[in-house]
Motif scaffolding. Structure first.
Motif, PDB file in Angstrom:
ATOM      1  N   SER A  36      60.827   2.840  10.951  1.00 17.96           N
ATOM      2  CA  SER A  36      61.804   2.808  12.030  1.00 17.96           C
ATOM      3  C   SER A  36      62.941   1.854  11.671  1.00 17.96           C
ATOM      4  O   SER A  36      62.710   0.677  11.383  1.00 17.96           O
ATOM      5  CB  SER A  36      61.125   2.363  13.330  1.00 17.96           C
ATOM      6  N   PHE A  37      64.183   2.374  11.711  1.00 20.01           N
ATOM      7  CA  PHE A  37      65.380   1.593  11.380  1.00 20.01           C
ATOM      8  C   PHE A  37      66.287   1.565  12.606  1.00 20.01           C
ATOM      9  O   PHE A  37      66.595   2.612  13.169  1.00 20.01           O
ATOM     10  CB  PHE A  37      66.119   2.211  10.196  1.00 20.01           C
ATOM     11  N   SER A  38      66.725   0.376  13.015  1.00 22.29           N
ATOM     12  CA  SER A  38      67.532   0.243  14.229  1.00 22.29           C
ATOM     13  C   SER A  38      68.885  -0.386  13.937  1.00 22.29           C
ATOM     14  O   SER A  38      68.991  -1.318  13.131  1.00 22.29           O
ATOM     15  CB  SER A  38      66.790  -0.612  15.260  1.00 22.29           C
ATOM     16  N   PHE A  39      69.916   0.128  14.629  1.00 24.97           N
ATOM     17  CA  PHE A  39      71.281  -0.385  14.460  1.00 24.97           C
ATOM     18  C   PHE A  39      71.996  -0.377  15.808  1.00 24.97           C
ATOM     19  O   PHE A  39      71.735   0.463  16.664  1.00 24.97           O
ATOM     20  CB  PHE A  39      72.063   0.479  13.463  1.00 24.97           C
ATOM     21  N   GLY A  40      72.910  -1.332  15.981  1.00 22.84           N
ATOM     22  CA  GLY A  40      73.662  -1.409  17.221  1.00 22.84           C
ATOM     23  C   GLY A  40      73.050  -2.425  18.168  1.00 22.84           C
ATOM     24  O   GLY A  40      72.614  -3.505  17.744  1.00 22.84           O
ATOM     25  N   ASN A  41      73.004  -2.094  19.442  1.00 23.14           N
ATOM     26  CA  ASN A  41      72.461  -3.018  20.433  1.00 23.14           C
ATOM     27  C   ASN A  41      70.960  -3.197  20.251  1.00 23.14           C
ATOM     28  O   ASN A  41      70.294  -2.401  19.584  1.00 23.14           O
ATOM     29  CB  ASN A  41      72.789  -2.523  21.838  1.00 23.14           C
ATOM     30  N   SER A  42      70.435  -4.255  20.844  1.00 25.22           N
ATOM     31  CA  SER A  42      69.028  -4.607  20.691  1.00 25.22           C
ATOM     32  C   SER A  42      68.165  -3.838  21.691  1.00 25.22           C
ATOM     33  O   SER A  42      68.665  -3.189  22.606  1.00 25.22           O
ATOM     34  CB  SER A  42      68.841  -6.117  20.893  1.00 25.22           C
ATOM     35  N   ALA A  43      66.844  -3.946  21.514  1.00 32.31           N
ATOM     36  CA  ALA A  43      65.917  -3.262  22.416  1.00 32.31           C
ATOM     37  C   ALA A  43      64.650  -4.083  22.578  1.00 32.31           C
ATOM     38  O   ALA A  43      64.201  -4.763  21.650  1.00 32.31           O
ATOM     39  CB  ALA A  43      65.562  -1.877  21.877  1.00 32.31           C
ATOM     40  N   VAL A  44      64.073  -3.996  23.766  1.00 32.37           N
ATOM     41  CA  VAL A  44      62.725  -4.522  23.974  1.00 32.37           C
ATOM     42  C   VAL A  44      61.765  -3.394  23.629  1.00 32.37           C
ATOM     43  O   VAL A  44      61.856  -2.293  24.189  1.00 32.37           O
ATOM     44  CB  VAL A  44      62.509  -4.980  25.425  1.00 32.37           C
ATOM     45  N   PHE A  45      60.863  -3.659  22.702  1.00 33.89           N
ATOM     46  CA  PHE A  45      59.897  -2.671  22.227  1.00 33.89           C
ATOM     47  C   PHE A  45      58.505  -3.117  22.639  1.00 33.89           C
ATOM     48  O   PHE A  45      58.139  -4.280  22.433  1.00 33.89           O
ATOM     49  CB  PHE A  45      59.994  -2.548  20.699  1.00 33.89           C
ATOM     50  N   LEU A  46      57.737  -2.231  23.235  1.00 29.60           N
ATOM     51  CA  LEU A  46      56.367  -2.532  23.637  1.00 29.60           C
ATOM     52  C   LEU A  46      55.395  -1.833  22.703  1.00 29.60           C
ATOM     53  O   LEU A  46      55.507  -0.625  22.469  1.00 29.60           O
ATOM     54  CB  LEU A  46      56.100  -2.070  25.071  1.00 29.60           C
TER      55      LEU A  46
END
Length: 316
Positions: free
Chosen positions: A201-211
């Motif tokens: 999983s690769f993320s870009f841009g704004n952040s996220a809360v991940f559960l």
């Protein structure tokens, strides 16, 4: 327990406390809760988009075996490159988009080209699928519903697999486009025939809360904040665990715009465009309210060329 946590972090009024959220930019939030993960950098070939693996910061959460978190190993120009790939290239036909069934975009145009003329379609895009196309109704892959997987994304996954000692072949991806009010409900990923392979999983841009929870919804999940450039690998026990995204968080640090590092300055003329703010402005405007997540899976066991059968996803 899982549903309660999801509702808590999703809440707008009152807003949740992030006191128990693991944030790898704040060491006090994860002290004694994680262990370092060794990275193999022996066969790494220097690329414009990644820093040397010897400098990667990788962790495994102690009570979530197999959940590996790599703190932003991308250069700033690398982030821009993958942001543009997701928005501009991975939304092109024959990749499938959630808006296809609504015929919002003329058949002769690609979504991003059309969005420059009609900005109303920007927020309507939620996902695109690559390679084996995920069927959101049946949760089953089909040999009749696939196209060639992007070579550059396959090579990116191979680099991380080599660094972590995984044998992995990228065959399917979901590119999620989260807006500031988006959520992703708790679920497990069981559609792939070969569930021993990790999920990248690769993320870009704004952040996220991940559960990230356990094998049932009765277990209280661990909350982690994922920032732009961060990489998550779900393997072993965590591969089949319940997970969700209850909240997108506006980022304060736009790391894709930080060009202080010498390695971020491309020498190749083809890449020079990524350092030009004028060339990036249209993406920047869209990115202000966006989080992009590229979720990559291996569908088939090694050596198997076709699908035999699949097990549907289990949603809460």
């Amino acid at each position: 327990m899982f549903k309660d946590s999801f509702k808590y972090y999703k809440s707008r009024n009152p807003k949740p406390s992030f006191e128990e959220v693991l944030d790898f930019t704040n060491s006090s939030s994860w002290t004694n809760k994680v262990k370092s993960v060794s990275i193999n950098s022996d066969n790494f070939t220097k690329t414009f988009d990644l820093i040397d693996p010897s400098a990667w910061e990788a962790f495994e959460i102690l009570d979530r075996p197999g959940f590996i978190y790599i703190k932003n190993p991308f250069t700033s120009i690398g982030q821009r490159y993958w942001i543009r790939q997701a928005i501009e290239e991975y939304t092109k036909k024959p990749n499938k988009l959630n808006i296809d069934i609504h015929s919002l975009v003329p058949l002769e145009q690609n979504w991003w080209d059309y969005a420059k003329q009609d900005k109303s379609v920007l927020k309507k895009l939620r996902w695109s699928t690559l390679g084996y196309h995920h069927n959101w109704d049946t949760k089953i892959y089909s040999d009749q519903a696939k196209n060639t997987f992007p070579d550059n994304l396959s090579r990116l996954c191979y680099t991380f697999a080599q660094a972590l000692g995984y044998d992995f072949k990228a065959e399917a991806a979901i590119v999620n486009f989260y807006h500031l009010d988006s959520t992703l409900a708790g679920h497990t990923d069981h559609s792939e025939e070969y569930l021993d392979a990790p999920l990248f999983s690769f993320s870009f841009g704004n952040s996220a809360v991940f559960l990230l929870g356990g094998l049932t919804i009765d277990e209280k999940p661990t909350a982690v904040v994922i920032h732009s450039g961060d990489v998550v690998i779900m393997s072993k026990e965590s591969r089949l665990s319940y997970h969700a995204v209850p909240r997108i968080v506006k980022t304060e640090k736009q790391m894709w715009n930080d060009f202080n590092c010498e390695s971020d300055v491309p020498l190749d003329s083809e890449l020079r465009m990524y350092t030009s703010q004028s060339n990036f402005n249209e993406f920047q405007d869209y990115l202000e309210g966006l989080r992009i997540n590229l979720n990559v899976r291996q569908v088939l066991p090694h050596g198997q060329l076709n699908l035999i059968g699949t097990v549907p996803n289990k949603d809460i």
